[in-house]
Design an enzyme around this catalytic site. Sequence first.
Site, mmCIF file in Angstrom:
data_model
loop_
_atom_site.group_PDB
_atom_site.id
_atom_site.type_symbol
_atom_site.label_atom_id
_atom_site.label_comp_id
_atom_site.label_asym_id
_atom_site.label_seq_id
_atom_site.Cartn_x
_atom_site.Cartn_y
_atom_site.Cartn_z
ATOM 1 N N TYR A 163 19.920 -16.840 -22.252
ATOM 2 C CA TYR A 163 20.197 -15.539 -23.973
ATOM 3 C C TYR A 163 19.384 -16.513 -24.428
ATOM 4 O O TYR A 163 18.790 -17.525 -25.037
ATOM 5 C CB TYR A 163 21.795 -16.421 -24.190
ATOM 6 C CG TYR A 163 22.514 -15.168 -24.169
ATOM 7 C CD1 TYR A 163 22.806 -13.863 -24.025
ATOM 8 C CD2 TYR A 163 23.881 -15.847 -22.446
ATOM 9 C CE1 TYR A 163 23.847 -13.310 -23.443
ATOM 10 C CE2 TYR A 163 25.058 -15.326 -22.035
ATOM 11 C CZ TYR A 163 24.764 -14.008 -22.687
ATOM 12 O OH TYR A 163 25.714 -13.448 -21.757
ATOM 13 N N ARG A 211 48.723 -41.321 -37.253
ATOM 14 C CA ARG A 211 50.154 -40.591 -35.789
ATOM 15 C C ARG A 211 51.117 -40.970 -35.853
ATOM 16 O O ARG A 211 51.785 -40.942 -36.414
ATOM 17 C CB ARG A 211 48.884 -39.759 -35.123
ATOM 18 C CG ARG A 211 49.083 -38.723 -34.645
ATOM 19 C CD ARG A 211 47.812 -38.482 -33.066
ATOM 20 N NE ARG A 211 48.562 -38.871 -32.200
ATOM 21 C CZ ARG A 211 47.268 -39.866 -30.920
ATOM 22 N NH1 ARG A 211 45.987 -39.264 -31.381
ATOM 23 N NH2 ARG A 211 47.463 -40.248 -29.942
ATOM 24 N N LYS A 233 47.254 -38.727 -18.882
ATOM 25 C CA LYS A 233 47.530 -37.390 -19.871
ATOM 26 C C LYS A 233 46.732 -36.569 -19.826
ATOM 27 O O LYS A 233 45.420 -36.953 -18.767
ATOM 28 C CB LYS A 233 48.130 -38.004 -21.295
ATOM 29 C CG LYS A 233 46.768 -38.447 -21.542
ATOM 30 C CD LYS A 233 46.213 -39.099 -23.247
ATOM 31 C CE LYS A 233 45.623 -39.364 -23.267
ATOM 32 N NZ LYS A 233 45.261 -40.552 -24.767
ATOM 33 N N MET A 277 27.452 -19.430 -19.208
ATOM 34 C CA MET A 277 29.144 -19.326 -18.884
ATOM 35 C C MET A 277 29.120 -20.296 -17.861
ATOM 36 O O MET A 277 30.397 -21.039 -17.442
ATOM 37 C CB MET A 277 30.208 -17.980 -20.064
ATOM 38 C CG MET A 277 31.656 -19.087 -20.064
ATOM 39 S SD MET A 277 32.442 -17.308 -20.383
ATOM 40 C CE MET A 277 31.559 -16.909 -22.222
HETATM 41 C C1 LIG Z 1 45.148 -41.725 -24.096
HETATM 42 C C2 LIG Z 1 45.919 -42.894 -24.971
HETATM 43 C C3 LIG Z 1 45.818 -44.784 -24.852
HETATM 44 C C4 LIG Z 1 44.339 -44.644 -23.152
HETATM 45 O O1 LIG Z 1 43.389 -44.523 -23.924
HETATM 46 P P1 LIG Z 1 41.737 -45.103 -23.565
HETATM 47 O O2 LIG Z 1 40.794 -45.566 -23.792
HETATM 48 O O3 LIG Z 1 41.119 -43.707 -22.393
HETATM 49 O O4 LIG Z 1 41.998 -45.816 -22.055
HETATM 50 C C5 LIG Z 1 46.636 -45.454 -24.701
HETATM 51 N N1 LIG Z 1 47.159 -45.612 -24.916
HETATM 52 C C6 LIG Z 1 47.820 -44.344 -26.274
HETATM 53 C C7 LIG Z 1 48.620 -44.029 -27.084
HETATM 54 C C8 LIG Z 1 46.505 -42.492 -25.696
HETATM 55 O O5 LIG Z 1 47.106 -41.453 -26.181
#
Ligand SMILES: *Cc1c(COP(=O)(O)O)cnc(C)c1O
Length: 368
Positions: free
Chosen positions: A261, A135, A36, A332
């Site tokens: 800055y 969630r 992801k 930046m």
């Molecule tokens: C992001 C995620 C993972 C992976 O988590 P890590 O700690 O990065 O291994 C696993 N399961 C779900 C549902 C996630 O959203």
Amino acid sequence: MGILVIEKEDLKHNINQVKKYAKKSDKNLKIIAIVKSNGYGLGLKEYTNFLLDNGIDFFAVASTEEAIKLREFGLKEEILMMSSTAIEEDVINMIKNNITITIGSKEAKDILIKCIKKTNKKPKIHIKIDTGFGRYGYLYNDTENILKDIKELQKFAKIEGIFSHFSTSFYKEKWTRLQYERFLSLINKIEEEGIQIPIKHIANSSSFIRFPEMNLDAVRIGSAFLGRVAVANRLGLKKIGYLESEISEIKLLPKGWNIGYSNTYKTKRETKIAIVPTGYAEGYHMKLESDMLSFKNKIRDIIQAIKKLFKNTNLYVEINNKRYPVLGRIGMYHVTVDITGENLKIGEKVKMQANPLYVDSSVRRLYK
Ligand SMILES: *Cc1c(COP(=O)(O)O)cnc(C)c1O
């Protein structure tokens, strides 16, 4: 502008370490690679292909868009979209693209069945259970409704998996165990009804490393592949990713001259500085103190990281394997580095720490 360098040998090492450790706990343990958020910043396509080339054959993402993108890239392997959704357009799209769909509510179930009737296809699905994360997912103790929905779904879809997600596996053992127990007790009830779901999974990287006894049938690995875990690095994982930039300007500042800055730094002596045209907008020094990945808090984390770096902590960059201090606030798109007394030249390569997750997607990814 900098580039994000991904060290192939190190990434390969991490993948192999994860695979070895998984085999040790159970030789049939499945590894689901989480890709992801643009593959944790490593680039969705390049990273997924790299994992594929190194023997990974099951992928998961958190949005319909990324799931479909992977299909468009030509990925043939299984893709689980981990977020339950009742948005019809997304569900139709996933069914058509042979994405494994997560169902975590009655609403999602109803829409799925409606879409299945429209498309005349039988998708694979995973059931999501909320064991205390708050969630996605059916509340774990809503047993009656879970059983009812599973029985209905069996007629329309192939129920391949059931899963839950830990909220504190990187530090709170007691809560993690409680979530695990809740998950198991629900699975028991499902099995008592004569229903067997092949892939039960709850582990993420932290629990995989700390509590292999909770692995069940599959582990969902994200941050461990990047070697950026918030738990003791027992597997000898290497940190993946750094920004590479170069010196674009060199100049001499007199004693007592302000840098950056808000005038937070004043030279204490005549100072030779190098300007490096890469800053926090590209992800330099974002969230390095802890590599915990909490996507909900990403924005808050970024704000905190910016505040922190404004406090002029002991930041440095590396040039030819030597550390040079950063002076004043990070800009930046720029940092100013103290190179007094050094014979460095314009164009010299500069290595800067960054967590790939926070490196802007416009920055080129280079696998080398
Ligand atoms: C992001 C995620 C993972 C992976 O988590 P890590 O700690 O990065 O291994 C696993 N399961 C779900 C549902 C996630 O959203």
